[in-house]
Enzyme design. Structure first.
Site, short mmCIF file in Angstrom:
data_model
loop_
_atom_site.label_atom_id
_atom_site.label_comp_id
_atom_site.label_asym_id
_atom_site.label_seq_id
_atom_site.Cartn_x
_atom_site.Cartn_y
_atom_site.Cartn_z
N GLY A 104 0.82 -1.20 0.00
CA GLY A 104 0.00 0.00 0.00
C GLY A 104 0.85 1.25 0.00
O GLY A 104 1.93 1.31 -0.60
N SER A 105 0.39 2.27 0.71
CA SER A 105 1.01 3.59 0.62
C SER A 105 2.38 3.69 1.27
O SER A 105 3.07 4.69 1.08
CB SER A 105 0.07 4.64 1.21
#
Length: 483
Positions: free
Chosen positions: A216-217
């Site tokens: 993810g981020s």
């Protein structure tokens, strides 16, 4: 008659040669493989019949062997077994070894090359052979904070000292009790292994080093590093940040988290990281191209199958041959990007250490039974992930994430924390994974940490990395800094 006799003699000679070659092959060429074959019962009794060295944490044995009155001679036992299971692994009559019990087996049994003179001494003095003590880098307070922070949630925590690569915490949940596998009751040991292998969350497999997840981020740190390293971007460079990004070559779109705006049609690179702007980083990824991001990821350790701590760490991967929309998704840690928590901790550790990534390790010292140091691990540079200038820019940007962005739950009074959140979609109907990675103090880092909570943990679909994972990282950092 002479001709038949010569033929018979030739056949006998060939058979004798075959017998000699076969015997020599078994005795010399295959000797090590046969001796180390787990099915070799004599080797098993010989190994268990000697005192196996302890695994030590902060001066205390968390795995040790004691003499017992049975056919094996010594019983392996574990103190706080579940707490340290991702590090120690298990040592079992029936099920073999795992993790450090496997990776350091030569030292623990006393058979390693470094212990050659100890074996000679034992042979000359008649002293019973003993294995070496393996002293680890684990910090008990950090290990406990990580375990308590995860609680009943499935996940992992890795904490590293950035300047050396020392692993200060290595936790995977659910853990397991190695004592149930170490029993000499072979039926009970086999049943315990079968139960653990089928248990939810696969406790026998470390989430920290042996499983990969979409990051993810947290992967936006890699994309930001690639941008800064290109020389075409600075923290204050404005980049497009629409609420929804139209992906080329497809009718699909990519939104920001919760459909929110990042603050305008454009946003600075620093602010894009601070608020974790998906559309800005997806567009940035397409502008940079997949080759640039892949090269940067590899400099942080992605796609490296050689990492040993000394336990094997499965490689984190960045996909090959991406088209534009795939590159956009990969730039924000989605599509088929996969990472271990160890790898995410290594990213933060490299940034914290001015761009230099040190090789992570969990064994500090190996001592023979007479307390002679036979090995002391020295810090070793694994790679230069980014330049010092890029590392400094990323550090300041990560400080902004914790001060006023998505990672405010990791704030510690009086300590400047640099961090990055991540909420990773899994491609299924299950809740996203919650991530957080950080280091502190930002101006003189002593610890870098990565936290993964699978499928949002106790918050499920309402979870974010900032809500669920950041408080755990905060507790681990406080434990390290409090020492």
């Amino acid at each position: 008659m002479n001709t038949p006799l010569r033929r018979l003699a030739s056949v006998v000679l060939v058979l004798f040669v075959a017998l000699m070659v076969g015997t020599s092959w078994v005795q010399y060429v295959q000797a090590d493989a046969l001796n180390n074959d787990p099915r070799n019962v004599r080797n098993l009794y010989r190994e268990f019949g000697n005192a196996r060295g302890p695994i030590v944490v902060a001066g205390q044995a968390v795995a040790s062997s004691a003499p017992v009155d049975d056919a094996f001679g010594y019983q392996r036992s574990y103190t706080d077994g579940e707490l340290y299971s991702a590090m120690t692994g298990f040592y079992s009559v029936v099920n073999g070894r795992s993790e450090l019990e496997l990776a350091a087996n030569e030292q623990l049994t006393g058979r390693g090359d470094q212990l050659f003179f100890s074996r000679i001494r034992d042979m000359l003095t008649g002293r019973k052979p003993e294995g070496a003590a393996v002293e680890t880098t684990i910090l008990p307070a950090a290990q406990l904070a990580a375990r308590e922070g995860l609680g009943d949630q499935e996940g992992a925590v890795v904490a590293i000292e950035p300047s050396t690569g020392k692993i200060l915490a290595l936790v995977s949940t659910p853990g397991f009790d190695p004592n149930v596998l170490a029993t000499h009751d072979t039926k009970a040991a086999g049943a315990a292994y079968t139960e653990l292998a089928a248990a939810p969350g696969n406790p026998l497999l470390s989430n920290a080093t042996r499983e990969t997840y979409p990051p993810g981020s947290t992967f936006k740190l890699v994309t930001a590093a690639a941008a800064l390293e290109s020389g075409a971007y600075a923290p204050d460079t404005q980049i497009p940040s629409p609420v929804v990004l139209d992906l080329p070559q497809t009718s699909a779109t990519l939104p920001n988290f919760g459909g929110e705006s990042c603050g305008g049609e454009t946003v600075s690179l620093a602010d894009a990281l601070r608020v974790s702007c998906n559309t800005a980083f997806a567009q940035l990824g397409m502008d940079l191209g997949d080759d640039a991001i892949r090269e940067q990821a590899e400099r942080f350790g992605f796609d490296d199958d050689s990492l040993r701590i000394p336990m094997r760490v499965v490689p984190s991967t960045f996909p090959a041959d991406l088209n534009a929309p795939q590159t956009a998704q990969s730039a924000i840690g989605q599509f088929s990007v996969q990472s271990t928590p160890m790898q995410i901790a290594m990213i933060s550790a490299a940034i914290a250490n001015g761009g230099k990534l040190m090789t992570p390790y969990v064994v500090q010292t190996v001592r023979s039974a007479d307390l002679t140091t036979v090995r002391d691990t020295k810090p070793e540079l694994l790679s230069t992930a980014v330049s010092p200038g890029t590392a400094a820019s990323l550090r300041d940007m990560m400080v902004g994430v914790v001060q006023s962005g998505t990672g405010q739950a990791a704030q510690i009074p009086g300590v400047q924390v640099a961090g990055k959140t991540g909420t990773a979609q899994t491609g299924t109907d299950e809740a996203p994974h919650a991530w957080f990675t950080a280091f502190a103090p930002a101006d003189a880092p002593r610890v870098a940490v990565a936290v993964l909570v699978e499928h949002g943990g106790s918050l499920g679909s309402d979870a974010t990395g900032g809500k669920v994972a950041a408080p755990i990282a905060k507790a681990v950092i406080e434990a390290v800094l409090g020492q």
